[in-house]
Write a protein that holds these residues in place. Structure first.
Motif, PDB file in Angstrom:
ATOM      1  N   HIS A  68       0.841  -1.194   0.000  1.00 52.95           N
ATOM      2  CA  HIS A  68       0.000   0.000   0.000  1.00 52.95           C
ATOM      3  C   HIS A  68       0.883   1.255   0.000  1.00 52.95           C
ATOM      4  O   HIS A  68       1.529   1.562   0.994  1.00 52.95           O
ATOM      5  CB  HIS A  68      -0.890  -0.043   1.242  1.00 52.95           C
ATOM      6  CG  HIS A  68      -1.837   1.090   1.363  1.00 52.95           C
ATOM      7  ND1 HIS A  68      -2.517   1.347   2.525  1.00 52.95           N
ATOM      8  CD2 HIS A  68      -2.245   2.043   0.498  1.00 52.95           C
ATOM      9  CE1 HIS A  68      -3.289   2.393   2.370  1.00 52.95           C
ATOM     10  NE2 HIS A  68      -3.131   2.841   1.145  1.00 52.95           N
ATOM     11  N   TRP A 106      -3.752  10.885  -0.756  1.00 54.30           N
ATOM     12  CA  TRP A 106      -3.712  10.119  -2.002  1.00 54.30           C
ATOM     13  C   TRP A 106      -3.275   8.687  -1.704  1.00 54.30           C
ATOM     14  O   TRP A 106      -2.280   8.467  -1.011  1.00 54.30           O
ATOM     15  CB  TRP A 106      -2.741  10.776  -2.990  1.00 54.30           C
ATOM     16  CG  TRP A 106      -2.563   9.969  -4.232  1.00 54.30           C
ATOM     17  CD1 TRP A 106      -3.341  10.000  -5.336  1.00 54.30           C
ATOM     18  CD2 TRP A 106      -1.529   9.010  -4.484  1.00 54.30           C
ATOM     19  NE1 TRP A 106      -2.868   9.123  -6.274  1.00 54.30           N
ATOM     20  CE2 TRP A 106      -1.751   8.496  -5.766  1.00 54.30           C
ATOM     21  CE3 TRP A 106      -0.450   8.524  -3.760  1.00 54.30           C
ATOM     22  CZ2 TRP A 106      -0.935   7.527  -6.341  1.00 54.30           C
ATOM     23  CZ3 TRP A 106       0.363   7.562  -4.319  1.00 54.30           C
ATOM     24  CH2 TRP A 106       0.112   7.083  -5.607  1.00 54.30           C
ATOM     25  N   HIS A 107      -4.020   7.713  -2.214  1.00 54.21           N
ATOM     26  CA  HIS A 107      -3.700   6.298  -2.006  1.00 54.21           C
ATOM     27  C   HIS A 107      -3.684   5.578  -3.346  1.00 54.21           C
ATOM     28  O   HIS A 107      -4.680   5.603  -4.075  1.00 54.21           O
ATOM     29  CB  HIS A 107      -4.726   5.631  -1.087  1.00 54.21           C
ATOM     30  CG  HIS A 107      -4.684   6.167   0.299  1.00 54.21           C
ATOM     31  ND1 HIS A 107      -3.993   5.539   1.299  1.00 54.21           N
ATOM     32  CD2 HIS A 107      -5.235   7.265   0.856  1.00 54.21           C
ATOM     33  CE1 HIS A 107      -4.118   6.234   2.417  1.00 54.21           C
ATOM     34  NE2 HIS A 107      -4.873   7.289   2.175  1.00 54.21           N
ATOM     35  N   TYR A 108      -2.558   4.944  -3.656  1.00 55.23           N
ATOM     36  CA  TYR A 108      -2.480   4.092  -4.847  1.00 55.23           C
ATOM     37  C   TYR A 108      -3.204   2.782  -4.519  1.00 55.23           C
ATOM     38  O   TYR A 108      -3.174   2.322  -3.375  1.00 55.23           O
ATOM     39  CB  TYR A 108      -1.008   3.829  -5.188  1.00 55.23           C
ATOM     40  CG  TYR A 108      -0.825   3.203  -6.535  1.00 55.23           C
ATOM     41  CD1 TYR A 108      -0.923   3.958  -7.693  1.00 55.23           C
ATOM     42  CD2 TYR A 108      -0.562   1.840  -6.650  1.00 55.23           C
ATOM     43  CE1 TYR A 108      -0.764   3.372  -8.934  1.00 55.23           C
ATOM     44  CE2 TYR A 108      -0.400   1.252  -7.887  1.00 55.23           C
ATOM     45  CZ  TYR A 108      -0.503   2.021  -9.028  1.00 55.23           C
ATOM     46  OH  TYR A 108      -0.353   1.429 -10.259  1.00 55.23           O
ATOM     47  N   TYR A 121       1.066   5.410  -0.497  1.00 56.17           N
ATOM     48  CA  TYR A 121       0.178   6.561  -0.357  1.00 56.17           C
ATOM     49  C   TYR A 121       0.998   7.808  -0.017  1.00 56.17           C
ATOM     50  O   TYR A 121       2.171   7.725   0.352  1.00 56.17           O
ATOM     51  CB  TYR A 121      -0.859   6.312   0.742  1.00 56.17           C
ATOM     52  CG  TYR A 121      -0.228   6.101   2.092  1.00 56.17           C
ATOM     53  CD1 TYR A 121      -0.043   7.156   2.970  1.00 56.17           C
ATOM     54  CD2 TYR A 121       0.218   4.840   2.473  1.00 56.17           C
ATOM     55  CE1 TYR A 121       0.563   6.972   4.203  1.00 56.17           C
ATOM     56  CE2 TYR A 121       0.816   4.644   3.708  1.00 56.17           C
ATOM     57  CZ  TYR A 121       0.993   5.705   4.558  1.00 56.17           C
ATOM     58  OH  TYR A 121       1.594   5.529   5.774  1.00 56.17           O
ATOM     59  N   TYR A 122       0.368   8.931  -0.169  1.00 52.23           N
ATOM     60  CA  TYR A 122       0.951  10.198   0.272  1.00 52.23           C
ATOM     61  C   TYR A 122      -0.185  11.094   0.736  1.00 52.23           C
ATOM     62  O   TYR A 122      -1.072  11.430  -0.054  1.00 52.23           O
ATOM     63  CB  TYR A 122       1.747  10.882  -0.849  1.00 52.23           C
ATOM     64  CG  TYR A 122       2.370  12.172  -0.402  1.00 52.23           C
ATOM     65  CD1 TYR A 122       3.471  12.191   0.449  1.00 52.23           C
ATOM     66  CD2 TYR A 122       1.840  13.389  -0.797  1.00 52.23           C
ATOM     67  CE1 TYR A 122       4.032  13.376   0.884  1.00 52.23           C
ATOM     68  CE2 TYR A 122       2.399  14.590  -0.376  1.00 52.23           C
ATOM     69  CZ  TYR A 122       3.493  14.570   0.467  1.00 52.23           C
ATOM     70  OH  TYR A 122       4.055  15.741   0.915  1.00 52.23           O
TER      71      TYR A 122
END
Length: 167
Positions: free
Chosen positions: A125, A131-133, A127-128
């Motif tokens: 997982h 924002w989550h891929y 993310y930043y």
């Protein structure tokens, strides 16, 4: 012997290595995490157990179950086609061989999940902030790297001799 020494099949050991890493990591997640459980490893990276009933980015994930069989069939066909393609590659076609082997390994890894569980086990997982891929796994990484190599190979030619400059 020619099939394994002189074709793309000589890299099956890489597919096996990727497949073992993928399956062992998924077994570890299944044994140590509850669905949705997450452990932060870095400020932008977690292990988060998720189930993917669809394809990439959970495409058709809520389609009611028929997609399991569709994606299983696609994985089998892709694996067969790419395996035949690998058997026809020349020894010099390194990038293409590696690309196809990685895609096959990833397809088989996710195929095993669909066959055993009815879904793909995902746990990586990235993310930043907000924002989550989409959560993914080692098989997905292999497919992505293989696709990148396939694209790279399509823009280059390993069979061309190195050209020297004449100034």
């Amino acid at each position: 012997m020619r099939l394994f020494n002189e074709t793309g099949w000589r890299f099956w050991w890489i597919a096996l290595l990727v497949l073992v890493a993928d399956q062992l990591s998924k077994i570890w997640v299944l044994q140590n995490f509850t669905l949705g459980e997450s452990i932060q490893l870095l400020p932008v990276f977690n292990f988060t157990y998720a189930r993917n009933y669809g394809a990439a980015f959970s495409f058709l994930g809520d389609a009611g179950g028929w997609q399991r069989w569709l994606f299983t069939a696609i994985a089998i066909v892709v694996t067969c086609v790419l395996s035949v393609w690998l058997s026809r590659l020349q020894r010099s076609q390194l990038k293409l061989s590696l690309a196809l082997v990685l895609i096959v390994a990833g397809a088989i890894g996710n195929l095993i999940d669909r066959s055993l569980y009815g879904y793909v086990v995902d746990f990586l997982h990235v993310y930043y902030q907000q924002w989550h891929y989409p959560i993914f796994n080692i098989a997905d990484c292999a497919i992505t790297i293989g696709a990148g190599l396939l694209i790279w190979d399509s823009f280059s030619s390993e069979d061309e001799p190195a050209q020297t400059r004449t100034n």
